[in-house]
Design an enzyme around this catalytic site. Structure first.
Site, PDB file in Angstrom:
ATOM      1  N   HIS A   1     -17.737  13.988  -1.451  1.00 57.08           N
ATOM      2  CA  HIS A   1     -19.086  13.760  -0.905  1.00 57.08           C
ATOM      3  C   HIS A   1     -19.692  12.532  -1.577  1.00 57.08           C
ATOM      4  O   HIS A   1     -20.427  12.620  -2.552  1.00 57.08           O
ATOM      5  CB  HIS A   1     -19.987  14.977  -1.111  1.00 57.08           C
ATOM      6  CG  HIS A   1     -21.247  14.896  -0.297  1.00 57.08           C
ATOM      7  ND1 HIS A   1     -21.440  15.622   0.856  1.00 57.08           N
ATOM      8  CD2 HIS A   1     -22.356  14.143  -0.440  1.00 57.08           C
ATOM      9  CE1 HIS A   1     -22.622  15.329   1.371  1.00 57.08           C
ATOM     10  NE2 HIS A   1     -23.205  14.435   0.590  1.00 57.08           N
TER      11      HIS A   1
ATOM     12  N   ASP B   1     -21.069   9.452  10.172  1.00 54.41           N
ATOM     13  CA  ASP B   1     -22.118  10.435  10.402  1.00 54.41           C
ATOM     14  C   ASP B   1     -23.356   9.786  10.998  1.00 54.41           C
ATOM     15  O   ASP B   1     -23.409   8.561  11.203  1.00 54.41           O
ATOM     16  CB  ASP B   1     -22.431  11.219   9.120  1.00 54.41           C
ATOM     17  CG  ASP B   1     -22.998  10.362   7.995  1.00 54.41           C
ATOM     18  OD1 ASP B   1     -23.515   9.260   8.269  1.00 54.41           O
ATOM     19  OD2 ASP B   1     -22.939  10.799   6.827  1.00 54.41           O
TER      20      ASP B   1
ATOM     21  N   GLU C   1     -29.314  21.141   1.220  1.00 55.89           N
ATOM     22  CA  GLU C   1     -29.712  20.297   0.092  1.00 55.89           C
ATOM     23  C   GLU C   1     -31.173  20.555  -0.234  1.00 55.89           C
ATOM     24  O   GLU C   1     -31.547  20.718  -1.394  1.00 55.89           O
ATOM     25  CB  GLU C   1     -29.502  18.827   0.442  1.00 55.89           C
ATOM     26  CG  GLU C   1     -29.873  17.865  -0.676  1.00 55.89           C
ATOM     27  CD  GLU C   1     -29.601  16.415  -0.306  1.00 55.89           C
ATOM     28  OE1 GLU C   1     -29.662  15.575  -1.217  1.00 55.89           O
ATOM     29  OE2 GLU C   1     -29.338  16.129   0.884  1.00 55.89           O
TER      30      GLU C   1
ATOM     31  N   ASP D   1     -22.455  11.647  -4.408  1.00 54.10           N
ATOM     32  CA  ASP D   1     -23.359  11.395  -3.289  1.00 54.10           C
ATOM     33  C   ASP D   1     -23.635   9.892  -3.124  1.00 54.10           C
ATOM     34  O   ASP D   1     -23.032   9.246  -2.286  1.00 54.10           O
ATOM     35  CB  ASP D   1     -24.652  12.191  -3.460  1.00 54.10           C
ATOM     36  CG  ASP D   1     -25.415  12.395  -2.163  1.00 54.10           C
ATOM     37  OD1 ASP D   1     -24.833  12.185  -1.077  1.00 54.10           O
ATOM     38  OD2 ASP D   1     -26.592  12.781  -2.222  1.00 54.10           O
TER      39      ASP D   1
END
Length: 345
Positions: free
Chosen positions: A25, A147, A207, A285
């Site tokens: 990720h 995405d 999240e 991230d």
């Protein structure tokens, strides 16, 4: 969990350094180092981006998650042509390889580029060039997860998926949704189409949007991993479901702190997630935006009370949760186990 006192500080640092790792990720655009962002902003004369490295670092002090999203979307304006994407992806690959990361699945904010008039084919050409070169130069293998931001609506997702299916290069393995966490129901048909085309379902959820976003990701998007997922810990039944199903949760502690998803790093649920038997992986991230890297995330996990055995478990979980082929998974897992045995684990 095992006891973190089994190794001295220098020994645990060496263990973290030598541990074979995967990263599941991490965002390509969020991995842009201040120096690279400054170079590209000057190249394309992007006025909204600070004009010094120090200014960019100060710019990365986020007040909340929407502020982070605003900075993120502004920073990607510096990416315009194939060379820009190749430069960024090559830098990301080199930095990951230097941390003994052997494999990474990298989110690409494809819609964020398309909405600025940058064709998907340009994005893919740049990052694929860097991917092939990185494997040859550094031995690291990269895969891509295009995405779109969910708060832009299902139409944005449809445009993104259409572009992926029209221009899909070898490195693309999955499809995701990020941005501000809106309900996932409008994306159910979209993700069904992506899965039918052979793309893995890899959405962000939980999240800061609550346990219901995780449930939606599982029930409606048929998620194969959950990006972040820390809000699942607020729902014991959901924790039980994740444990029983074995759906992995990709956790990024420093990110959660910097976006104010948690108030203090000591509050992070990572140790409780492992104690609950969840398949947790450790990730960064958006590393330079949050002042971290994967080595630092393992150090942070250690400071949260995890010993060498737990760190090895996180690394093994990453391998198991990845979409590497079985022989590569077995080889990496054997390396992790051998390193742990060498350190008395």
């Amino acid at each position: 969990m095992d006891r973190p006192t089994l190794l001295t500080a220098p020994a645990i640092e060496a263990f973290i350094r030598d541990l074979p790792k995967v990263e599941l990720h991490v965002h390509l655009e969020g991995s842009m180092q201040p120096a690279t962002l400054l170079e590209l902003a000057r190249k394309h004369r992007v006025e909204r981006i600070p004009t010094t490295i120090e200014g960019i670092r100060d710019w990365y002090a986020f007040s909340d998650f929407p502020h982070f999203i605003d900075v993120y979307l502004t920073s990607v304006e510096a990416l315009r042509d194939e060379e820009d994407f190749a430069l960024l992806a090559a830098d990301v690959a080199a930095r990951l390889a230097a941390q003994n990361v052997r494999y990474a699945e990298v989110h690409v904010s494809l819609y964020g580029h398309m909405m600025r008039g940058v064709p998907a084919a340009v994005v893919f050409a740049g990052i694929e060039h860097a991917r092939v070169e990185a494997e040859r130069t550094h031995g690291i293998r990269l895969r891509w997860i295009p995405d779109f931001p969910g708060d832009y609506g299902a139409g944005a997702g449809e445009e993104t998926l259409d572009a992926v299916l029209a221009h899909r290069p070898d490195g693309v393995i999955g499809f995701g949704v990020g941005g501000i966490e809106v309900p996932r129901a409008p994306f159910a048909d979209l993700f069904a189409r992506a899965r039918a085309a052979g793309l893995r379902s890899l959405p962000h959820a939980g999240e800061n949007g609550g346990p219901e976003r995780v449930r939606e990701a599982l029930d409606l998007l048929h998620a194969e991993r959950i990006g972040h997922g820390i809000d699942a810990m607020r729902d014991p039944a959901l924790v039980d479901r994740l444990r029983e199903s074995g759906v992995p949760v990709d956790v990024s502690p420093t990110s959660n702190l910097r976006t104010r998803a948690i108030e203090a790093i000591e509050d992070h649920p990572l140790p409780r997630m492992l104690e609950a038997g969840l398949v947790v992986t450790l990730n960064t991230d958006d590393p330079p935006m949050f002042g971290t890297d994967l080595l630092n995330e393992y150090r942070t996990a250690h400071r949260l009370g995890l010993g060498a055995g737990d760190l090895a478990l996180l690394a093994r979980n990453g391998v198991a949760a990845s979409f590497l082929e079985a022989p590569a998974k077995a080889a990496l897992t054997a390396e992790i186990d051998a390193l742990l045995a060498e350190h008395g684990g």
